[in-house]
Design a protein around this motif. Structure first.
Motif, PDB file in Angstrom:
ATOM      1  N   LEU A 101     -23.941  24.444  -3.453  1.00 11.34           N
ATOM      2  CA  LEU A 101     -24.753  24.547  -2.240  1.00 11.34           C
ATOM      3  C   LEU A 101     -25.278  23.183  -1.803  1.00 11.34           C
ATOM      4  N   GLU A 102     -25.667  22.353  -2.767  1.00  9.63           N
ATOM      5  CA  GLU A 102     -26.147  21.011  -2.421  1.00  9.63           C
ATOM      6  C   GLU A 102     -25.023  20.157  -1.841  1.00  9.63           C
ATOM      7  N   ASP A 103     -23.818  20.297  -2.385  1.00  9.37           N
ATOM      8  CA  ASP A 103     -22.674  19.564  -1.832  1.00  9.37           C
ATOM      9  C   ASP A 103     -22.378  20.019  -0.405  1.00  9.37           C
ATOM     10  N   LEU A 158     -22.699  19.022   5.585  1.00 11.10           N
ATOM     11  CA  LEU A 158     -23.268  19.399   6.881  1.00 11.10           C
ATOM     12  C   LEU A 158     -24.122  18.273   7.441  1.00 11.10           C
ATOM     13  N   GLY A 159     -24.804  17.558   6.531  1.00 10.82           N
ATOM     14  CA  GLY A 159     -25.585  16.399   6.957  1.00 10.82           C
ATOM     15  C   GLY A 159     -24.715  15.303   7.543  1.00 10.82           C
ATOM     16  N   GLU A 160     -23.479  15.200   7.076  1.00 13.51           N
ATOM     17  CA  GLU A 160     -22.555  14.206   7.620  1.00 13.51           C
ATOM     18  C   GLU A 160     -22.153  14.548   9.058  1.00 13.51           C
ATOM     19  N   VAL A 161     -22.125  15.825   9.392  1.00 18.91           N
ATOM     20  CA  VAL A 161     -21.769  16.223  10.761  1.00 18.91           C
ATOM     21  C   VAL A 161     -22.796  15.682  11.743  1.00 18.91           C
ATOM     22  N   THR A 162     -24.066  15.865  11.454  1.00 19.46           N
ATOM     23  CA  THR A 162     -25.130  15.462  12.378  1.00 19.46           C
ATOM     24  C   THR A 162     -25.584  14.029  12.180  1.00 19.46           C
ATOM     25  N   GLY A 163     -25.211  13.428  11.030  1.00 20.45           N
ATOM     26  CA  GLY A 163     -25.567  12.034  10.801  1.00 20.45           C
ATOM     27  C   GLY A 163     -26.748  11.826   9.890  1.00 20.45           C
ATOM     28  N   GLU A 164     -27.268  12.894   9.290  1.00 24.69           N
ATOM     29  CA  GLU A 164     -28.360  12.730   8.335  1.00 24.69           C
ATOM     30  C   GLU A 164     -27.875  12.009   7.079  1.00 24.69           C
ATOM     31  N   VAL A 165     -26.609  12.223   6.752  1.00 25.72           N
ATOM     32  CA  VAL A 165     -25.981  11.558   5.611  1.00 25.72           C
ATOM     33  C   VAL A 165     -24.650  10.998   6.109  1.00 25.72           C
ATOM     34  N   THR A 166     -24.601   9.688   6.327  1.00 27.08           N
ATOM     35  CA  THR A 166     -23.377   9.092   6.856  1.00 27.08           C
ATOM     36  C   THR A 166     -23.214   7.665   6.363  1.00 27.08           C
ATOM     37  N   PRO A 167     -22.081   7.337   5.737  1.00 25.70           N
ATOM     38  CA  PRO A 167     -21.819   5.967   5.287  1.00 25.70           C
ATOM     39  C   PRO A 167     -21.762   4.996   6.467  1.00 25.70           C
ATOM     40  N   CYS A 195     -17.060  24.193  -0.236  1.00 23.57           N
ATOM     41  CA  CYS A 195     -18.149  24.270  -1.221  1.00 23.57           C
ATOM     42  C   CYS A 195     -18.804  25.648  -1.231  1.00 23.57           C
ATOM     43  N   LEU A 196     -19.036  26.211  -0.049  1.00 25.51           N
ATOM     44  CA  LEU A 196     -19.679  27.525   0.020  1.00 25.51           C
ATOM     45  C   LEU A 196     -18.762  28.619  -0.507  1.00 25.51           C
ATOM     46  N   LYS A 197     -17.471  28.513  -0.221  1.00 25.99           N
ATOM     47  CA  LYS A 197     -16.526  29.486  -0.772  1.00 25.99           C
ATOM     48  C   LYS A 197     -16.512  29.416  -2.292  1.00 25.99           C
ATOM     49  N   HIS A 198     -16.595  28.192  -2.814  1.00 25.23           N
ATOM     50  CA  HIS A 198     -16.589  28.035  -4.271  1.00 25.23           C
ATOM     51  C   HIS A 198     -17.864  28.598  -4.894  1.00 25.23           C
ATOM     52  N   THR A 219     -31.144  30.168   0.632  1.00 26.96           N
ATOM     53  CA  THR A 219     -30.493  30.671  -0.586  1.00 26.96           C
ATOM     54  C   THR A 219     -30.753  29.742  -1.750  1.00 26.96           C
ATOM     55  N   LEU A 220     -30.662  28.444  -1.494  1.00 26.88           N
ATOM     56  CA  LEU A 220     -30.890  27.443  -2.534  1.00 26.88           C
ATOM     57  C   LEU A 220     -32.315  27.514  -3.060  1.00 26.88           C
TER      58      LEU A 220
END
Length: 462
Positions: A431-433, A438-447, A410-413, A173-174
């Motif tokens: 959509l980017e947010d 979602l990346g935080e769930v799998t660890g692609e984006v995680t502090p 975010c998707l609802k918004h 979609t993005l």
């Protein structure tokens, strides 16, 4: 852990319990670990030349002193659990032997592994994602076959695949919106350029995932079930029958149980902390009186109270008085049904007066009849309103739930933005947010602090 982490540094840890056993395992990982172990091995050439996924027999040596007869399993990068070279030493399982092997490694080039460092290295080296890494700890901590099976599904990738499929819907979609932003043909409104079908599908999938957490948490953390009732109702007998072992003392003497006992049990797959308590009655015995007060206190923290009644004695005013003051869900358990000729039950009027009442069950703690039905009834109460027979992925941690809920919001918004004809840039941001969450769930984006929290709860050898 992250502050101490050095890529490729050789690490070692005991991977099995330090208790007498047939075998013990000490595992190592990191650059040069095969050669380092080779220097302590009776057949260094055989070990150094061994292919991955092979086992070498020999002795572990400290100079000329033999430590133990061992089997050394060799795993070569990148085809190993951590993605690095690995060696696992299988020795005899006596605590002194395992400890001696471990100390020998630490004295010759290895560092003590931190909690969860092996799994952390697997994550860093792309051998696993965070959903699978967290599932490893879930399996270790699981208390029933059902909870283990749910964690095994996540370890096999069910949650990762579900998140990945949702991400694809958002990315597609993005991409279509980005094309419109870069190459606008006219001044069409967003409603004519935004295809909401994929986002609505993603919202539905994320909502199912978010709703799964309550059920998954129950199977992970378990529930508190308290057995209570008047003296000699058979609480201790039922406690033993459910556990299938003689944990509680059973006697016809009133007041035998003065303190509470607890143990983990499986209620039709749900892990449960089951409490056996002192019988409810007026007593002048100070110790027994304290036990009765503990019983009342425990019931206030229960998820379900199993209130036992002797079928021969029947329902009394004392029973009703206690139950009228109880606010937790209650199952009335008519015990000793093997002795009673007629099945008793509460009247409709009694049930109405007790807001805590859920259902009645009929059992014999002596011969085990009715217990399976009782466990199922309790499970139905605990899982009321939940989807328990899952055929799709479920969330495995509160961290995952938070990230999924953020993505869902975010998707609802983004759908609201489309309905209200916001600019394309505003929808793109939503959509980017969502993708970042979602990346935080799998660890692609995680502090880093989140990673430290996740892996610090693992055991040292994992």
């Amino acid at each position: 852990m992250l502050e101490k982490y050095t890529p490729d540094e050789p690490i070692a840890a005991v991977a099995t319990a330090l208790s007498p056993a047939a075998l013990g395992i000490v595992r190592t990982s990191g650059k040069g670990c095969i050669e380092l172990v080779g220097k302590l091995f009776s057949r260094p050439a055989a070990l150094n030349n061994a292919a991955g996924y092979t086992i070498v027999y020999g002795w572990l040596m400290d100079n000329t002193k033999r430590i133990d007869e061992v089997l050394v399993s060799v795993f070569r990068a990148p085809r190993s659990f951590t993605g690095e070279d690995m060696v696992e030493i299988s020795c005899h399982g006596g605590p002194s032997v395992v400890t001696a092997v471990h100390k020998l490694l630490l004295a010759h080039g290895f560092r003590q592994a931190e909690h969860g460092e092996f799994t952390f290295r697997a994550y860093v080296n792309g051998k696993t994602d965070l959903t699978k890494a967290e599932a490893v700890r879930e399996i270790i901590d699981s208390r029933t076959d059902a909870s283990r099976g749910r964690a095994a599904g996540r370890l096999a990738g069910s949650l990762y695949e579900e998140i990945d499929s949702i991400k694809k819907l958002v990315i597609d979609t993005l991409a279509s919106i980005e094309v419109e932003v870069e190459y606008p043909e006219d001044e069409e409104t967003i409603s004519s350029t935004f295809d909401r079908a994929d986002i609505e599908k993603a919202v539905t999938s994320l909502q199912i995932l978010a709703d799964s957490w309550k059920s998954e948490k129950l199977y992970q953390d378990g529930a508190r079930i308290v057995l209570c009732g008047r003296t000699n109702a058979g609480k201790s007998s039922l406690f033993n029958a459910v556990l299938k072992e003689d944990r509680a003392i059973v006697s016809d003497v009133p007041g035998t149980t003065r303190d509470w006992l607890e143990s983990w049990a499986s209620f039709d797959g749900i892990p449960v902390r089951l409490f056996d308590t002192a019988g409810l009655r007026e007593t002048s015995d100070i110790v027994e009186k304290q036990g009765v007060e503990l019983t009342r206190s425990l019931t206030t923290d229960a998820d379900v109270v199993l209130y036992l009644i002797d079928s021969d004695s029947g329902f009394s005013g004392d029973d009703e008085l206690f139950l009228l003051q109880c606010s937790e869900p209650v199952v009335i358990v008519w015990n000793k049904c093997d002795k009673s000729g007629m099945r008793k039950m509460l009247t409709d009027e009694q049930k109405k007066r007790m807001s805590c009442f859920k259902t009645e069950a009929y059992v014999s703690a002596k011969n085990g009849s009715g217990i399976a039905d009782l466990l199922k009834s309790v499970k139905n109460i605990l899982t009321e309103g939940m989807s328990t027979e899952r055929i799709q992925a479920g969330l495995g941690s509160a961290r995952q739930k938070t990230a999924v809920e953020d993505a869902l919001e975010c998707l609802k918004h983004s759908l609201i933005s489309a309905d209200e004809n916001y600019t394309l840039d505003a929808v793109v941001q939503d959509l980017e947010d969502a993708l970042e969450s979602l990346g935080e769930v799998t660890g692609e984006v995680t502090p880093d602090d989140v990673l430290g929290s996740i892996f610090s709860h693992f055991c040292v050898g994992k």
